[in-house]
Design a protein around this motif. Structure first.
Motif, short mmCIF file in Angstrom:
data_model
loop_
_atom_site.label_atom_id
_atom_site.label_comp_id
_atom_site.label_asym_id
_atom_site.label_seq_id
_atom_site.Cartn_x
_atom_site.Cartn_y
_atom_site.Cartn_z
N GLN A 39 167.72 35.25 104.41
CA GLN A 39 168.33 35.76 105.64
C GLN A 39 167.60 37.00 106.14
N VAL A 40 167.16 37.82 105.18
CA VAL A 40 166.36 38.99 105.57
C VAL A 40 165.09 38.52 106.27
N VAL A 42 164.65 35.78 108.02
CA VAL A 42 164.95 35.31 109.38
C VAL A 42 165.19 36.51 110.31
N LEU A 43 165.90 37.53 109.79
CA LEU A 43 166.14 38.72 110.62
C LEU A 43 164.82 39.40 110.99
N MET A 44 163.93 39.46 110.00
CA MET A 44 162.64 40.09 110.26
C MET A 44 161.87 39.32 111.34
N LEU A 45 161.96 37.99 111.28
CA LEU A 45 161.26 37.18 112.29
C LEU A 45 161.88 37.42 113.67
N ALA A 60 174.25 38.84 110.85
CA ALA A 60 173.46 38.25 109.77
C ALA A 60 174.05 38.57 108.39
N PHE A 61 174.64 39.75 108.25
CA PHE A 61 175.09 40.19 106.92
C PHE A 61 176.59 40.02 106.73
N VAL A 110 155.04 39.68 103.12
CA VAL A 110 155.26 41.12 103.25
C VAL A 110 156.56 41.51 102.53
N LEU A 111 157.59 40.70 102.70
CA LEU A 111 158.86 40.99 101.99
C LEU A 111 158.64 40.96 100.48
#
Ligand SMILES: C[S@@+](CC[C@H](N)C(=O)[O-])C[C@H]1O[C@@H](n2cnc3c(N)ncnc32)[C@H](O)[C@@H]1O
Length: 493
Positions: A39-40, A42-45, A60-61, A110-111
């Protein structure tokens, strides 16, 4: 009988997932800890496509436990802050550059690289989980690549004792982002590297302690709860109500939070109100025989939401001061109301007004008709380039063409503020931007082509770097507070 030439049917996830990368729907069914990381991703994208986290973070969270939320926030914010150096590490380990459709994979790597450099998860677990996300989402053909790159990143990071190599100025400029180019043009090699380092650092938490409680007794309460604080050095302009928390804390657990004894407010924002109040005191407007006693000061907080500076003004100015707090967005005016309610400072002397300040408004125009406001604080809408360490999504979602629009808005608001000011009155113009276009250059325009009659009032030189007009705080790693700009102006009598 099986036909060997017939390809196996794709799994349900393979059918769904787009080449451009996963969406929130794609990651819904992923199990456990993988889901948090996915999910992180997707948020980053979404951020990279220009979405603001302000609107997407809570959605998202929403199903996360407090622990998952903490992990996800650290991973997302840390990776966004360090994106460019991490991206360089990832690229070093790729045999050939990813296609533009592989942008999402770069974000995933990157994550992974951020977890390898900065989080306390064992490297094997990090690599395994990131690779499993790739597999679970149905990108089986990318599993080997993801695994190989993350192993390479891990080896390089181990060889560098866990440190990310600091980048050179040209590494940033070669990325071709308009903000880097403009910051370099504004601040050259003297400050540009420091700004980049500041952007990549986790910003500390500053508190404003209300004058309803003595600082001594509040500090005692903190000490009793073993919460350590740092006092500001005398190289910055003194702000007596401001202290810095040594370690991040859940704000609502701080002593006195529910009683409205404190607000979380950055040093630079507090300094803005303090510098204005210092000048009001210098004018003699607060003395017993002055304006405050016989005729309360009329103050306009022109762009007030969510009310951080409104609350500081209420706390520092005499009780009778009339404050009009204006904001253009009704939902944000509600935020001011909620915040003032928590701080227990709603009163008949405070009017919350939802209005576009650049347009006529009955209540505001009546004050102008009656002689004007004594004091106006114009904390203008701006690029937010001074607070990127706190809101790293700004780097991705702020577009170059936004800046001229903001500059025009700021000019309209400045002109309107001048018209609403009484002769002898004070106007503080402030932004949390570090772009000269919105700050000193804009005031220069206002004072020349803009036809302003206002005069500049000098302030404490420790507020920031002296500019042609006003003072600029830069978000450097060793300076307190966010990037901020201040100029104080007076209308001639
Ligand atoms: C930098 S923020 C203000 C922060 C606030 N002073 C504080 O300390 O909490 C700028 C605010 O200006 C408001 N704004 C933008 N254009 C405006 C306008 N034309 N009239 C009034 N408010 C406006 C935005 O909604 C936003 O809340």
């Amino acid at each position: 009988m099986n036909n060997p030439k017939k390809k196996a049917a794709p799994s349900s996830s393979q059918k769904k997932v787009s080449k451009k990368g996963p969406s929130f729907d794609d990651v819904k069914k992923i199990p456990g800890q993988l889901k948090t990381r996915a999910q992180v991703l997707v948020l980053m994208l979404e951020v990279q496509k220009g979405a603001s986290l302000q609107h997407s973070l809570d959605r998202a969270f929403q199903d996360f436990s407090p622990q998952e939320r903490g992990f996800a926030l650290e991973l997302l914010m840390g990776s966004l802050r360090d994106y460019i150096p991490l991206q360089m590490e990832v690229r070093k380990c790729l045999a050939k550059p990813l296609k533009s459709s592989g942008k999402w994979l770069e974000a995933l790597l990157v994550l992974g690289a951020y977890q390898l450099t900065s989080m306390n998860t064992p490297a094997r677990a990090v690599i395994h989980s990131m690779v499993e996300i790739v597999r679970t989402l149905g990108y089986d053909h990318l599993v080997g690549l993801a695994n190989g790159v993350l192993r390479g990143v891990q080896r390089n990071i181990e060889a560098a004792n866990g440190e990310l190599k600091p980048l050179a100025i040209h590494d940033y400029l070669n990325e071709g982002h308009w903000l880097h180019a403009e910051l370099f043009k504004n601040w050259r090699k003297e400050y540009f590297p420091g700004i980049m380092q500041g952007y990549a650092s986790k910003p500390p938490l500053y508190m404003r302690i209300s004058r309803k409680v003595s600082m001594e007794s509040y500090l005692q309460q903190l000490q009793d709860e073993e919460i350590s604080v740092r006092f500001l050095p005398d190289t910055v302009m003194p702000v007596p109500q401001c202290i810095q928390l040594e370690e991040s804390q859940r704000v609502s657990d701080l002593p006195g939070y529910h009683e409205g004894l404190l607000s979380i407010q950055d040093y630079s924002a507090q300094a803005c109100v303090q510098a204005l109040v210092n000048q009001i005191e210098t004018e003699g407007w607060l003395q017993a025989e002055g304006v405050a006693k016989s005729q309360p000061l009329k103050v306009l907080d022109a762009c007030a939401a969510p009310g951080g500076k409104t609350a500081a003004l209420i706390d520092l100015l005499p009780e009778k001061t009339m404050i009009h707090a204006v904001d253009i967005e009704s939902s944000r005016v509600e935020r001011i109301r909620e915040n003032m309610h928590r701080l227990n400072v709603l009163s008949e002397n405070l009017a919350l007004i939802c209005a576009d300040l650049s347009k006529p408004h009955e209540i505001i125009d009546q004050v102008a008709h009656d002689g004007g406001y004594d004091v106006i604080l114009l904390d203008a809408p701006c690029s937010g380039t001074g607070v990127i360490a706190r809101h790293p999504d700004i780097f991705w979602c702020r577009r170059e063409e936004d800046i001229q629009v903001l500059v025009e808005t700021q000019r309209h608001l400045l002109k309107r503020a001048e018209a609403l000011l009484k002769p002898g009155g004070l106007l503080m113009y402030a932004t949390c931007s570090i772009l000269k276009r919105e700050n000193t250059d804009n005031i220069e325009w206002f004072m020349t082509e803009g036809g302003s009659q206002l005069e500049v009032v000098p302030m404490d030189a420790r507020l920031g770097l002296q500019q042609a007009y006003g003072y600029q705080r830069l978000p450097l790693p060793d300076s307190d507070g966010d990037g901020f700009y201040y100029v104080l102006l007076r209308k001639p009598r």
